[in-house]
Design a protein around this motif. Structure first.
Motif, PDB file in Angstrom:
ATOM      1  N   THR A 136       1.647   1.272  -0.373  1.00 39.87           N
ATOM      2  CA  THR A 136       2.474   1.662   0.830  1.00 39.87           C
ATOM      3  C   THR A 136       3.161   2.971   0.863  1.00 39.87           C
ATOM      4  N   GLY A 171      -2.602   3.459   0.439  1.00 43.79           N
ATOM      5  CA  GLY A 171      -2.349   2.437   1.411  1.00 43.79           C
ATOM      6  C   GLY A 171      -1.771   1.117   0.812  1.00 43.79           C
ATOM      7  N   GLN A 199       0.814   1.746  13.959  1.00 40.09           N
ATOM      8  CA  GLN A 199       1.910   2.562  13.881  1.00 40.09           C
ATOM      9  C   GLN A 199       3.103   1.791  13.375  1.00 40.09           C
ATOM     10  N   PHE A 254       1.294   6.044   7.113  1.00 38.42           N
ATOM     11  CA  PHE A 254      -0.096   6.608   7.629  1.00 38.42           C
ATOM     12  C   PHE A 254       0.082   7.080   9.081  1.00 38.42           C
ATOM     13  N   MET A 314      -2.303  -2.440   3.829  1.00 36.64           N
ATOM     14  CA  MET A 314      -0.768  -2.110   3.925  1.00 36.64           C
ATOM     15  C   MET A 314       0.108  -3.466   3.979  1.00 36.64           C
ATOM     16  N   ALA A 345       4.165   2.302   4.711  1.00 43.59           N
ATOM     17  CA  ALA A 345       3.126   3.149   4.381  1.00 43.59           C
ATOM     18  C   ALA A 345       3.178   4.563   4.984  1.00 43.59           C
ATOM     19  N   GLY A 359       1.389   6.374   1.637  1.00 37.28           N
ATOM     20  CA  GLY A 359       0.847   7.199   2.857  1.00 37.28           C
ATOM     21  C   GLY A 359       0.659   8.550   2.788  1.00 37.28           C
ATOM     22  N   SER A 411       2.331   0.363   9.900  1.00 30.67           N
ATOM     23  CA  SER A 411       2.419   1.446   9.009  1.00 30.67           C
ATOM     24  C   SER A 411       3.678   1.649   8.786  1.00 30.67           C
ATOM     25  N   ASP A 441      -9.081   2.140  11.059  1.00 34.57           N
ATOM     26  CA  ASP A 441      -7.568   1.650  11.468  1.00 34.57           C
ATOM     27  C   ASP A 441      -7.108   0.284  11.072  1.00 34.57           C
TER      28      ASP A 441
END
Lengths: 516, 67
Positions: A237, A234, A327, A337, A263, A335, A239, A330, A256
């Motif tokens: 970054t 994380g 999202q 994820f 991140m 990242a 993932g 991320s 989350d």
């Protein structure tokens, strides 16, 4: 052999020695977890780069220091070599299970591990790891041996800061041409006048933040092994996950939201982290890139939340915000994820096209230069925006007017502005050219009608931006070999910001510079 | 004696933010992770970890306010 080749050979040797160090350190994992059967594969994987690296460094010990051309070639070929040798643990461990070892009991072969018996899959995983991309050839990460789970996380963690930065921090001496190499690895800002001190401080910050990330994830409920791996991937970054459905496996809003600051830490430039730790908190808003990291993440989150909520992808505003914020951050921090997967809710690949393209936009721009992220980088996007506005406004001023473009507290004169604008424009242009080429290649090799155009744009942007979010295309079976090779190239150029790779390819093709 | 002369961790401490509190946090971090690995999740380990994180944030803010 000419001087240039000796310099390049010596520095590549150093990188391979550093890689072997990573492999030998990783022997602790099978020792702790009792996976003794993976140790021969790790030892062989470590001995190979050590031997080659030692031969190169000792043979060319007296080589001259690298210039700009050498630096670029070293960076590009070095990253490719490291990806190749870094794929050995995947390949050898998979074959260890496939063939079995005498005297040691090996576990039963799984479909996931068997995929790595093919060298292209192992190389893809390694390149994805080192470049911090996070696209994977693993079907179910949870069934991988702990040694490989660790190796995936470890290479992303190292790759986040940079293989050359690692090599410089450990093996370089002051004044040994480190600056050239440092700049060739898509970095430019310094913390201290000495580049060796700078990279050591970068590692200091990165290690401290890694502990913070691991402990934060553990406190909010993630099991320790997951916290260690996800804390590392994380912050860098990258993932990679150790669970089948990435972060969605935990299905926890607390996890989350805990990952968001981790991140974000990874997407802020290291020199700014240093200043903030020194007490200069105002850098959160005075530094152009850091300010825009927060503005851009907030705007993106709001837009994405609105899009997925109004399109009835999610039935409550909180759920839309939870998935939308995660999202977008991320994607924009690169990242990669994923929380939006089929197992728990609506998968990213089935989000409305406008929502997928918003995430794609986040991936293309990325975070701050000098951090662990990929993409074009915020400073370039801002330079292009401000530069374009400056040029358009120019028409409204008399010819004799003396104007300065102000970026990040610097007042650029016409020549400086042209130089910065040109650099940002070239990288931006090349980025889109290779995005287009990647899309073209993917459209050629994928089965007709199986994926939408937005899925393809999304996947290529994810590979080239070193993000790792997937609309479902990447996988050992779903992605044809030519697609894997295309993505290998996209990930490689994305990490090095294209130009060093093009310079290297030109040098290889016409021997330019190498034999002068 | 120079910080860099301390065995094993000398170079690491020398490289940091030139602040002994951050250096201490860096050194305590792996010990705390090892403690969690051995003892597991309990109110004590959770409390110590939460305290570590809160202290880090508070100290960053304190340094910011002080300067």
């Amino acid at each position: 052999m000419n001087e240039a080749m000796e310099t390049i050979g010596r520095d590549l040797g150093r990188m391979l020695e550093a890689l072997s160090g990573l492999l030998f350190v990783s022997l602790l994992v099978p020792l702790v977890w009792g996976e003794y059967w993976t140790m021969p594969a790790l030892i062989v994987s470590g001995l190979l780069p050590l031997t080659i690296g030692y031969m190169l460094t000792s043979q060319f010990r007296e080589a001259t220091q690298p210039g700009k051309l050498h630096g670029m070639i070293i960076a590009a070929t070095g990253w490719f070599l490291v990806a190749i040798f870094g794929s050995m643990p995947f390949l050898l461990i998979a074959w260890t299970v496939e063939l079995g070892l005498p005297f040691v009991e090996t576990p039963a072969q799984t479909e996931t591990l068997a995929a790595f018996t093919q060298p292209i899959n192992a190389l893809f995983e390694s390149m994805s790891g080192f470049t911090g991309t996070g696209l994977t050839m693993t079907d179910d990460e949870a069934v991988l041996p702990r040694t490989l789970q660790w190796w995936r996380s470890f290479i992303e963690w190292v790759g986040g800061v940079g293989v050359i930065v690692l090599t410089t921090a450990i093996l370089a001496r002051p004044g040994s041409g480190s600056l050239t190499l440092y700049e060739s690895e898509a970095r430019s800002e310094r913390i201290h006048p000495s580049i060796v001190s700078t990279v050591q401080t970068i590692w200091w910050i990165f290690i401290l933040f890694t502990f913070i990330s691991i402990l934060l994830l553990w406190v909010v409920g993630m099991p320790l092994w997951g916290a260690i791996n996800h804390g590392m991937t994380g912050l860098s970054t990258g993932g990679f996950s150790i669970t089948d459905n990435s972060i969605a496996t935990y299905d926890s809003a607390a996890i989350d939201f805990a990952l968001l600051p981790i991140m974000l830490l990874g997407s802020i430039a290291f020199p700014i982290h240093y200043l903030i730790l020194q007490g200069e908190l105002r850098n959160f808003y005075t530094d152009l890139q850091t300010r825009w990291v927060f503005i851009y993440m907030t705007l993106g989150t709001l837009v994405l939340t609105a899009l997925v909520y109004t399109s009835d992808t999610y039935d409550s505003l909180f759920t839309a915000f939870r998935y939308g914020s995660f999202q977008f951050v991320s994607a924009a921090t690169c990242a990669g994820f994923q929380t939006a997967v089929d197992a728990t809710n609506v998968a990213l690949g089935r989000w409305p096209a406008q929502a997928q393209l918003t995430v794609t936009f986040g991936m293309i721009v990325g975070g701050a230069a000098g951090s662990t992220v990929g993409g074009i980088k915020l400073i370039r996007a801002l330079t292009l925006l401000k530069g374009s506005r400056f040029r358009i406004a120019d028409v409204f001023y008399p010819r004799t007017a003396v104007r300065r473009l102000k970026i990040n507290g610097r007042r650029l004169n016409d020549q400086e502005m042209r130089q910065e604008f040109e650099e940002a424009a070239i990288i931006g242009f090349l980025w889109f050219v290779f995005l287009g080429l990647g899309m073209f290649a993917l459209l050629m090799v994928l089965p007709q009608g199986e994926y939408t155009l937005e899925n393809v744009i999304f996947e290529v942007a994810s590979a080239q931006g070193n993000v790792g979010l997937s609309s479902g295309i990447t996988g050992p079976e779903s992605l044809p070999t030519l697609g894997k090779i295309t993505f290998l190239f996209n990930m490689w150029i994305g990490r090095l910001e294209i130009i060093p790779v093009l310079v290297t390819l030109r040098a290889i093709i016409n021997r330019g510079g190498l034999y002068q | 004696m120079n910080i860099a002369d301390i065995p094993i961790v000398g170079d690491l401490l020398e490289a940091g933010a030139e602040d002994w509190v951050f250096d201490s946090l860096l050194l305590i971090g792996p010990l705390l992770i090892a403690l969690i690995a051995v003892i597991g999740r309990s109110p004590i380990t959770t409390g110590i970890t939460a305290a570590y994180l809160l202290f880090f944030v508070a100290y960053v803010l304190y340094r910011g306010v002080r300067s």
